[in-house]
Each structure stands twice: as C-alpha cells, then as structure tokens.
Design an enzyme around this catalytic site. Structure first.
Site, mmCIF file in Angstrom:
data_model
loop_
_atom_site.group_PDB
_atom_site.id
_atom_site.type_symbol
_atom_site.label_atom_id
_atom_site.label_comp_id
_atom_site.label_asym_id
_atom_site.label_seq_id
_atom_site.Cartn_x
_atom_site.Cartn_y
_atom_site.Cartn_z
ATOM 1 N N ARG A 154 -7.078 11.010 -6.491
ATOM 2 C CA ARG A 154 -8.320 10.256 -6.307
ATOM 3 C C ARG A 154 -9.523 11.197 -6.393
ATOM 4 O O ARG A 154 -10.552 10.844 -6.991
ATOM 5 C CB ARG A 154 -8.295 9.549 -4.966
ATOM 6 C CG ARG A 154 -9.433 8.559 -4.774
ATOM 7 C CD ARG A 154 -9.326 7.981 -3.379
ATOM 8 N NE ARG A 154 -10.373 7.055 -3.033
ATOM 9 C CZ ARG A 154 -11.641 7.369 -2.866
ATOM 10 N NH1 ARG A 154 -12.046 8.603 -3.069
ATOM 11 N NH2 ARG A 154 -12.523 6.450 -2.509
ATOM 12 N N ARG B 204 -3.851 6.383 0.672
ATOM 13 C CA ARG B 204 -4.449 7.561 1.317
ATOM 14 C C ARG B 204 -3.556 8.305 2.285
ATOM 15 O O ARG B 204 -3.865 9.445 2.644
ATOM 16 C CB ARG B 204 -5.754 7.148 2.013
ATOM 17 C CG ARG B 204 -6.900 6.951 1.028
ATOM 18 C CD ARG B 204 -8.129 6.414 1.727
ATOM 19 N NE ARG B 204 -7.887 5.050 2.175
ATOM 20 C CZ ARG B 204 -8.737 4.329 2.914
ATOM 21 N NH1 ARG B 204 -9.873 4.863 3.298
ATOM 22 N NH2 ARG B 204 -8.441 3.103 3.265
ATOM 23 N N ARG C 37 0.820 -1.225 0.000
ATOM 24 C CA ARG C 37 0.000 0.000 0.000
ATOM 25 C C ARG C 37 0.848 1.268 0.000
ATOM 26 O O ARG C 37 0.464 2.260 0.620
ATOM 27 C CB ARG C 37 -0.952 0.033 1.198
ATOM 28 C CG ARG C 37 -1.998 -1.057 1.176
ATOM 29 C CD ARG C 37 -3.196 -0.631 0.348
ATOM 30 N NE ARG C 37 -4.096 -1.757 0.165
ATOM 31 C CZ ARG C 37 -5.315 -1.839 0.682
ATOM 32 N NH1 ARG C 37 -5.791 -0.849 1.382
ATOM 33 N NH2 ARG C 37 -6.050 -2.883 0.444
ATOM 34 N N TYR D 162 -14.452 -12.531 -0.304
ATOM 35 C CA TYR D 162 -15.226 -11.330 -0.672
ATOM 36 C C TYR D 162 -16.401 -11.687 -1.586
ATOM 37 O O TYR D 162 -17.481 -11.094 -1.488
ATOM 38 C CB TYR D 162 -14.319 -10.311 -1.373
ATOM 39 C CG TYR D 162 -13.352 -9.628 -0.435
ATOM 40 C CD1 TYR D 162 -13.758 -8.553 0.346
ATOM 41 C CD2 TYR D 162 -12.039 -10.061 -0.316
ATOM 42 C CE1 TYR D 162 -12.882 -7.919 1.223
ATOM 43 C CE2 TYR D 162 -11.153 -9.435 0.552
ATOM 44 C CZ TYR D 162 -11.577 -8.373 1.317
ATOM 45 O OH TYR D 162 -10.710 -7.751 2.180
ATOM 46 N N ASP E 191 -6.552 -3.236 -7.648
ATOM 47 C CA ASP E 191 -7.091 -3.877 -6.455
ATOM 48 C C ASP E 191 -7.255 -5.366 -6.717
ATOM 49 O O ASP E 191 -7.361 -5.790 -7.871
ATOM 50 C CB ASP E 191 -8.440 -3.264 -6.057
ATOM 51 C CG ASP E 191 -8.776 -3.628 -4.611
ATOM 52 O OD1 ASP E 191 -8.152 -3.054 -3.711
ATOM 53 O OD2 ASP E 191 -9.611 -4.519 -4.403
HETATM 54 O O1 1CP Z 1 0.028 -1.603 -2.527
HETATM 55 C C1 1CP Z 1 -0.258 -0.730 -3.359
HETATM 56 O O2 1CP Z 1 0.150 0.445 -3.282
HETATM 57 C C2 1CP Z 1 -1.040 -1.143 -4.588
HETATM 58 C C3 1CP Z 1 -2.441 -1.050 -4.560
HETATM 59 C C4 1CP Z 1 -3.351 -2.023 -3.817
HETATM 60 C C5 1CP Z 1 -3.204 -3.381 -3.493
HETATM 61 C C6 1CP Z 1 -1.998 -4.260 -3.676
HETATM 62 C C7 1CP Z 1 -4.650 -1.632 -3.405
HETATM 63 C C8 1CP Z 1 -5.208 -0.284 -3.559
HETATM 64 N N1 1CP Z 1 -5.289 -2.744 -2.909
HETATM 65 C C9 1CP Z 1 -4.449 -3.815 -2.933
HETATM 66 C C10 1CP Z 1 -4.734 -5.199 -2.531
HETATM 67 C C11 1CP Z 1 -5.930 -5.482 -1.697
HETATM 68 N N2 1CP Z 1 -7.199 -4.984 -1.816
HETATM 69 C C12 1CP Z 1 -5.949 -6.467 -0.682
HETATM 70 C C13 1CP Z 1 -4.785 -7.369 -0.355
HETATM 71 C C14 1CP Z 1 -3.750 -6.688 0.445
HETATM 72 C C15 1CP Z 1 -4.153 -6.338 1.867
HETATM 73 O O3 1CP Z 1 -4.472 -7.263 2.620
HETATM 74 O O4 1CP Z 1 -4.113 -5.142 2.194
HETATM 75 C C16 1CP Z 1 -7.252 -6.501 -0.146
HETATM 76 C C17 1CP Z 1 -7.762 -7.390 0.980
HETATM 77 C C18 1CP Z 1 -8.046 -5.566 -0.870
HETATM 78 C C19 1CP Z 1 -9.499 -5.317 -0.723
HETATM 79 C C20 1CP Z 1 -9.763 -3.876 -0.485
HETATM 80 N N3 1CP Z 1 -9.725 -2.917 -1.461
HETATM 81 C C21 1CP Z 1 -9.983 -3.232 0.754
HETATM 82 C C22 1CP Z 1 -10.090 -3.907 2.103
HETATM 83 C C23 1CP Z 1 -11.520 -4.174 2.393
HETATM 84 C C24 1CP Z 1 -11.770 -4.881 3.695
HETATM 85 O O5 1CP Z 1 -12.143 -4.192 4.643
HETATM 86 O O6 1CP Z 1 -11.651 -6.109 3.748
HETATM 87 C C25 1CP Z 1 -10.116 -1.851 0.481
HETATM 88 C C26 1CP Z 1 -10.393 -0.744 1.461
HETATM 89 C C27 1CP Z 1 -9.929 -1.675 -0.915
HETATM 90 C C28 1CP Z 1 -9.870 -0.404 -1.670
HETATM 91 C C29 1CP Z 1 -8.481 0.066 -1.930
HETATM 92 N N4 1CP Z 1 -7.549 -0.649 -2.679
HETATM 93 C C30 1CP Z 1 -6.391 0.079 -2.786
HETATM 94 C C31 1CP Z 1 -6.589 1.315 -2.077
HETATM 95 C C32 1CP Z 1 -5.571 2.428 -1.992
HETATM 96 C C33 1CP Z 1 -7.881 1.281 -1.544
HETATM 97 C C34 1CP Z 1 -8.571 2.408 -0.754
HETATM 98 C C35 1CP Z 1 -9.472 3.123 -1.674
HETATM 99 C C36 1CP Z 1 -9.552 4.587 -1.453
HETATM 100 O O7 1CP Z 1 -10.415 4.989 -0.683
HETATM 101 O O8 1CP Z 1 -8.791 5.357 -2.074
#
Ligand code: 1CP
Length: 349
Positions: free
Chosen positions: A37, A28, A24, A151, A74
C-alpha cells in the site's frame, strides 16, 4: 481446481475438511499489505492497479492455508464509477465529493459499464484468476444496494447513517429510485466479475441491521432478492454460488434464504446451530467467529473454533469465516492458529 472445498461447501456437497477464508483477509493487519500500500501511494491507487491488487490478494494465501481468495477491491467502486468522487483522506475512512441528496442527484446516476469505468476491477479479476492457477477459487463481491446507498447519501461512513434513514422516511420514492439504479448496477457488476473469472459472488449488506424489520424488507431485502433473481435467471451466472451477508439481520434469515441465493453469511450474534436449524435445509452458512476472538490466545482460539464446528454439527454446507472483517490490530500468528485449527478439528477420516 486443486482445492475446491469452498465451492463444494457452498453447494452443500461433502468435503474432506471445512473450508475457511476470512473477510478482510488481505489488509492492514499484514505488514506485507502495508508495504504494498505504501508503494502504491494510496488505497485507491492499489485498487486501480491490477498487478498490485493481485499482489495483495495473494499475500494472505502465502501465509495461511486459506481455501478461497477474495478480489482486492472495495464496495465503493460502483458509486465512484457513477461520478460521486470517492477519496480517502489520510488516516480517515471513505468520503464522496458529490453525495446524493436530491432528485436531480438521483436522476443523474447511470449504471456504470463494468468494462468501461470499472474495467480496472475486471482486469484485477482476470489477473488474479490467472495468478491463482487453480490453487483455490476466487470470490468476487459487491456492496448491497442499501449499504451502497448509505454511503452515497451520507457522503461518508457513519455509525447511524442519519441522512439515508431520513431520506427513507421523508422521500421513500426517491430512495427506491436510487436503490433500483444501484441494484441494476450491482447485478451487472457481479455478472461481469463472473465473466472475468470470479467463481463465487458475495454481496455485503453491512448496514442492513440498521433497519427495523418492515424497512429491512422494503429497502434492503427487496433489492437483494432482485439481484439474486437476475443472477439466477441468467445461464451465465446461474451456477456461480451467491453468498448474501446481511450483518445484524438475523431476524430475516428465512427471508434471505428464500431469495434463491446459495449461502448466507452470519455474524456472531447467533449460533451456527440455531441458524442452521432455521435455514440449513435451503442454503449453506458462512461464519461466524467474533473477529475480537482473534485477540485471544491460540489455545482459546482453537477452543472457539471447536465450539463453532460443533454448533454447526455434522454434514455439509459450512464455510468457516469470521462474523465480520479482521481488524488491523490482529496479530498474523493468531490468524494462522485459527486457519490451522479449522482444518485440523474438522478433518474427516
Ligand atoms: O476482504 C478482503 O480482503 C477484500 C477487500 C475488501 C472488501 C471485501 C476491502 C478492502 N473492502 C471490502 C468491502 C467493504 N468496504 C465493506 C463491506 C464489508 C465490511 O463490512 O467490512 C465496507 C462497508 C467497505 C467500506 C470501506 N472501505 C470502509 C469502511 C468505512 C466505514 O467506516 O464505514 C473502509 C475503511 C474502506 C477502505 C478499505 N477497503 C479495503 C481495505 C483493506 C480498506 C482500508 C484501506 C487502507 O487504509 O488500506
């Protein structure tokens, strides 16, 4: 490639300093990410626009001397491409309009075409790879079959994923059919990312640790092994380093290392030294600072970096990372302190 430390470490070759990137790293906690964004309008609008996805991928590299870039996307792109209707309500996590709950729901699912429904991801990979100009390698990624199924069946995020766990116990054959379709989709998707320019591939099994040992082996590990076998049997992807990260699954490090992957991600609940003693002869290790340590003072962060480097010990095969993603409340100066400390304390004369 101007800086290939990350790829060398994944191949367990000597490096001049320990490479570092952060899960990540685009996100944010960076004001410039929040600005892009806002310009895009929504998270999915950002992901589906290759120029904007490229912009946010490069943002952390402008600030910090990171040794790898990770595709901005994602893990939920695959289920979305399967027709589940991914959306993000304002201020909330991901949700699916059409969760997978029945035999008919599973039967409807196909393997998405990476250059069809998922073309926007491949275009982002191509755009980012060109924009990087060989500065650092680009990582492509996917969710694991089990984590994606969590999911898809639950329909949204959860802390215990009761619906997929219930399907696993009540309808194991149906869960296996779902996991097999998702695993074939993940292999196809990762191979396409490599063909589009990704130089390393990572699978996020974020929810593997929810499973008891026997269920982990049957419902998560088996499909991670299937993906590794598929990628390693194909001449086009055999030499692209593959990193598996099963969070909370430290009891399974030996079995994960035996899948044929090149590296394992490890969370902060095991020391790097202990993990290395168990699997260091077979795979590289990526990790494992507790993301909460980024709230500590720069001096304390430096001390933790020193302790993690000492725990891994001498010799190749370490990629420094967190044990999970950076949280939005982290101050960017603390990330700078971390990256700087990794390179300074690991520099080899
Ligand atoms: O790492 C990076 O910079 C690359 C981008 C990236 C990656 C590798 C994002 C952007 N998401 C992911 C993978 C991801 N997405 C995972 C696996 C890694 C981890 O465990 O963190 C998972 C479980 C998700 C699912 C997901 N997408 C969630 C979690 C939901 C939950 O509560 O279970 C969320 C909040 C997202 C949205 C998301 N994806 C990425 C970002 C920056 C965001 C936030 C969106 C925003 O508001 O800008």
């Amino acid at each position: 490639m101007q800086n290939d430390r990350f790829l060398r470490a994944l191949r367990r070759e000597p490096v001049d300093a320990t490479p570092v990137w952060l899960m990540r790293q685009a996100g944010r906690y960076l004001p410039e990410y929040r600005a892009t964004r806002a310009k895009a309008g929504s998270f999915m609008a950002l992901c589906t626009n290759p120029e904007l996805a490229c912009e946010v991928t490069l943002q952390p590299l402008e600030r910090f001397a990171l040794d790898a870039a990770i595709l901005f996307s994602d893990i939920l792109t695959i289920p979305d491409a399967m027709g589940l209707g991914l959306h993000f309500a304002d201020g909330e996590g991901p949700k699916f309009r059409n969760p997978v709950r029945s035999e008919a729901d599973v039967a409807r699912l196909g393997v998405p075409d990476p250059e069809g429904e998922l073309r926007y991801v491949m275009d982002a990979v191509r755009t980012i790879r060109a924009a990087l100009g060989g500065r650092v390698p680009l990582i492509g990624f996917s969710g694991s079959p089990w984590t994606l199924a969590c999911y898809m069946v639950e329909g949204e995020g959860s802390s215990n994923f009761a619906r997929p766990k219930s399907m696993l116990w009540n309808e194991p054959a149906l869960m296996h059919r779902l996991l097999d379709t998702v695993a074939r989709s993940v292999s196809t998707y990762l191979a396409a990312q490599a063909a589009a320019g990704a130089q390393a591939l990572m699978v996020f099994d974020t929810w593997g640790g929810l499973l008891a040992p026997a269920q982990f082996r049957e419902f998560s590990l088996r499909y991670l092994a299937q993906i590794a076998a598929t990628l390693k049997a194909d001449a086009a992807t055999r030499d692209v380093p593959l990193i598996l990260f099963s969070k909370g699954a430290n009891g399974h490090l030996e079995a994960l290392a035996a899948t044929g992957c090149d590296a394992l991600g490890v969370d902060w609940t095991i020391s790097l030294g202990d993990a290395r003693a168990r699997v260091g002869g077979k795979v590289a290790l990526q990790g494992n600072l507790d993301p909460a340590a980024l709230h500590a003072s720069p001096e304390a962060i430096e001390a933790e970096v020193g302790a993690a480097l000492a725990s891994y010990g001498d010799g190749p095969g370490h990629v420094f990372n967190l044990g999970h993603g950076i949280t939005p409340d982290v101050r960017p100066e603390r990330v700078a302190a971390l990256v700087d400390a990794v390179h300074r304390l690991s520099a080899r004369g």
